[in-house]
Motif scaffolding. Structure first.
Motif, mmCIF file in Angstrom:
data_model
loop_
_atom_site.group_PDB
_atom_site.id
_atom_site.type_symbol
_atom_site.label_atom_id
_atom_site.label_comp_id
_atom_site.label_asym_id
_atom_site.label_seq_id
_atom_site.Cartn_x
_atom_site.Cartn_y
_atom_site.Cartn_z
ATOM 1 N N LEU A 75 0.805 -1.227 0.000
ATOM 2 C CA LEU A 75 0.000 0.000 0.000
ATOM 3 C C LEU A 75 0.838 1.276 0.000
ATOM 4 O O LEU A 75 0.563 2.199 -0.763
ATOM 5 C CB LEU A 75 -0.972 0.018 1.178
ATOM 6 N N GLY A 76 1.837 1.326 0.831
ATOM 7 C CA GLY A 76 2.648 2.543 0.935
ATOM 8 C C GLY A 76 3.366 2.901 -0.346
ATOM 9 O O GLY A 76 3.448 4.065 -0.729
ATOM 10 N N LYS A 77 3.849 1.893 -1.064
ATOM 11 C CA LYS A 77 4.620 2.162 -2.279
ATOM 12 C C LYS A 77 3.767 2.175 -3.548
ATOM 13 O O LYS A 77 4.298 2.403 -4.629
ATOM 14 C CB LYS A 77 5.770 1.174 -2.405
ATOM 15 N N SER A 78 2.467 1.955 -3.430
ATOM 16 C CA SER A 78 1.590 1.904 -4.603
ATOM 17 C C SER A 78 0.852 3.210 -4.875
ATOM 18 O O SER A 78 0.040 3.276 -5.794
ATOM 19 C CB SER A 78 0.560 0.778 -4.431
ATOM 20 N N GLN A 79 1.125 4.223 -4.092
ATOM 21 C CA GLN A 79 0.438 5.502 -4.286
ATOM 22 C C GLN A 79 1.102 6.276 -5.433
ATOM 23 O O GLN A 79 2.317 6.422 -5.451
ATOM 24 C CB GLN A 79 0.452 6.312 -2.988
ATOM 25 N N PRO A 80 0.303 6.729 -6.410
ATOM 26 C CA PRO A 80 0.883 7.437 -7.561
ATOM 27 C C PRO A 80 1.673 8.686 -7.165
ATOM 28 O O PRO A 80 1.295 9.399 -6.241
ATOM 29 C CB PRO A 80 -0.345 7.823 -8.383
ATOM 30 N N LYS A 81 2.745 8.898 -7.879
ATOM 31 C CA LYS A 81 3.578 10.095 -7.683
ATOM 32 C C LYS A 81 3.241 11.063 -8.823
ATOM 33 O O LYS A 81 4.042 11.337 -9.695
ATOM 34 C CB LYS A 81 5.072 9.739 -7.725
ATOM 35 N N HIS A 82 2.029 11.527 -8.824
ATOM 36 C CA HIS A 82 1.511 12.387 -9.895
ATOM 37 C C HIS A 82 1.052 13.693 -9.257
ATOM 38 O O HIS A 82 0.398 13.676 -8.218
ATOM 39 C CB HIS A 82 0.333 11.677 -10.575
ATOM 40 N N PRO A 83 1.382 14.841 -9.835
ATOM 41 C CA PRO A 83 1.033 16.116 -9.220
ATOM 42 C C PRO A 83 -0.469 16.314 -8.976
ATOM 43 O O PRO A 83 -0.851 17.002 -8.036
ATOM 44 C CB PRO A 83 1.567 17.175 -10.193
ATOM 45 N N ALA A 84 -1.304 15.672 -9.788
ATOM 46 C CA ALA A 84 -2.751 15.840 -9.626
ATOM 47 C C ALA A 84 -3.369 14.813 -8.674
ATOM 48 O O ALA A 84 -4.566 14.870 -8.395
ATOM 49 C CB ALA A 84 -3.436 15.765 -10.993
ATOM 50 N N TRP A 85 -2.552 13.883 -8.170
ATOM 51 C CA TRP A 85 -3.062 12.866 -7.242
ATOM 52 C C TRP A 85 -3.298 13.508 -5.888
ATOM 53 O O TRP A 85 -2.411 14.148 -5.336
ATOM 54 C CB TRP A 85 -2.081 11.707 -7.118
ATOM 55 N N LYS A 86 -4.498 13.323 -5.334
ATOM 56 C CA LYS A 86 -4.830 13.929 -4.040
ATOM 57 C C LYS A 86 -4.306 13.083 -2.879
ATOM 58 O O LYS A 86 -4.344 11.851 -2.928
ATOM 59 C CB LYS A 86 -6.346 14.091 -3.913
ATOM 60 N N ALA A 87 -3.863 13.764 -1.847
ATOM 61 C CA ALA A 87 -3.339 13.071 -0.661
ATOM 62 C C ALA A 87 -4.413 12.239 0.032
ATOM 63 O O ALA A 87 -4.096 11.275 0.730
ATOM 64 C CB ALA A 87 -2.763 14.089 0.318
ATOM 65 N N SER A 88 -5.685 12.568 -0.172
ATOM 66 C CA SER A 88 -6.786 11.826 0.457
ATOM 67 C C SER A 88 -7.199 10.590 -0.338
ATOM 68 O O SER A 88 -8.113 9.879 0.065
ATOM 69 C CB SER A 88 -8.000 12.740 0.651
#
Length: 188
Positions: A75-88
């Motif tokens: 889970l921790g490493k699967s979050q997109p590193k995209h500027p439009a991706w919301k932290a929530s």
């Protein structure tokens, strides 16, 4: 795990067993769950899911989609590193066919400690979320129902007519489970 979530998990496990598809659930370590709570703000119902039924190897199989639930360790490493991706937005699953994420919106936690699940097409300049389920428990129910319906389609290569027939069979069932998700259009 509350009874609503437990029923949804058991329904999913049952359909894997009926279809004789290998699946593995385990228990995520409490310290990992606590770290995910801090880092990703995952809600209580999802934490309880990871504590009792962490999806070590879980991938649904239907004629139109394969959804792979992510284990706690990813889970921790699967979050997109995209500027439009919301932290929530917290990715909890992915399309094994298309790579599209399925994610919780933790800014919308309900009184049961659950939140809606969305999906969006990857590879776009802007994320356009579509509701996949009004809650994580409903998401599991929809996945189980899709797997049950898919059992009637066999393992042959599907053409467009077969995919349409599958979606037509799934639509009324999704509407009963989660009318808002049906209206959003992801499943039809």
């Amino acid at each position: 795990m509350d009874s609503d979530l437990a029923d949804a998990v058991e329904g999913l496990k049952s359909v894997f067993q009926k279809r004789k598809i290998e699946v593995a659930f385990d228990k995520a370590p409490p310290e990992l769950i606590e770290q995910l709570k801090k880092d990703l703000r995952i809600p209580v119902r999802f934490r309880n899911f990871l504590a009792k039924a962490n999806p070590a190897k879980v991938e649904t199989v239907t004629p139109v989609e394969r959804v792979r639930l992510l284990p706690a360790s990813e889970l921790g490493k699967s979050q997109p590193k995209h500027p439009a991706w919301k932290a929530s937005w917290v990715v909890i699953a992915e399309s094994a066919l298309l790579g599209d994420p399925y994610f919780l919106d933790v800014s919308r936690i309900d009184p049961e400690g659950d939140c809606p699940v969305f999906t969006a097409m990857s590879g776009q300049d802007k994320w356009q979320p579509t509701l996949a389920a009004s809650s994580f428990a409903q998401f599991l129910r929809i996945l189980a129902t899709a797997m049950e319906i898919a059992a009637g389609f066999g393992d042959a290569i599907m053409d467009d007519e077969d995919e349409d027939a599958f979606r037509e069979a799934l639509g009324p069932k999704v509407k009963i489970i989660d009318a808002a998700a049906m209206r959003a259009g992801h499943w039809n």
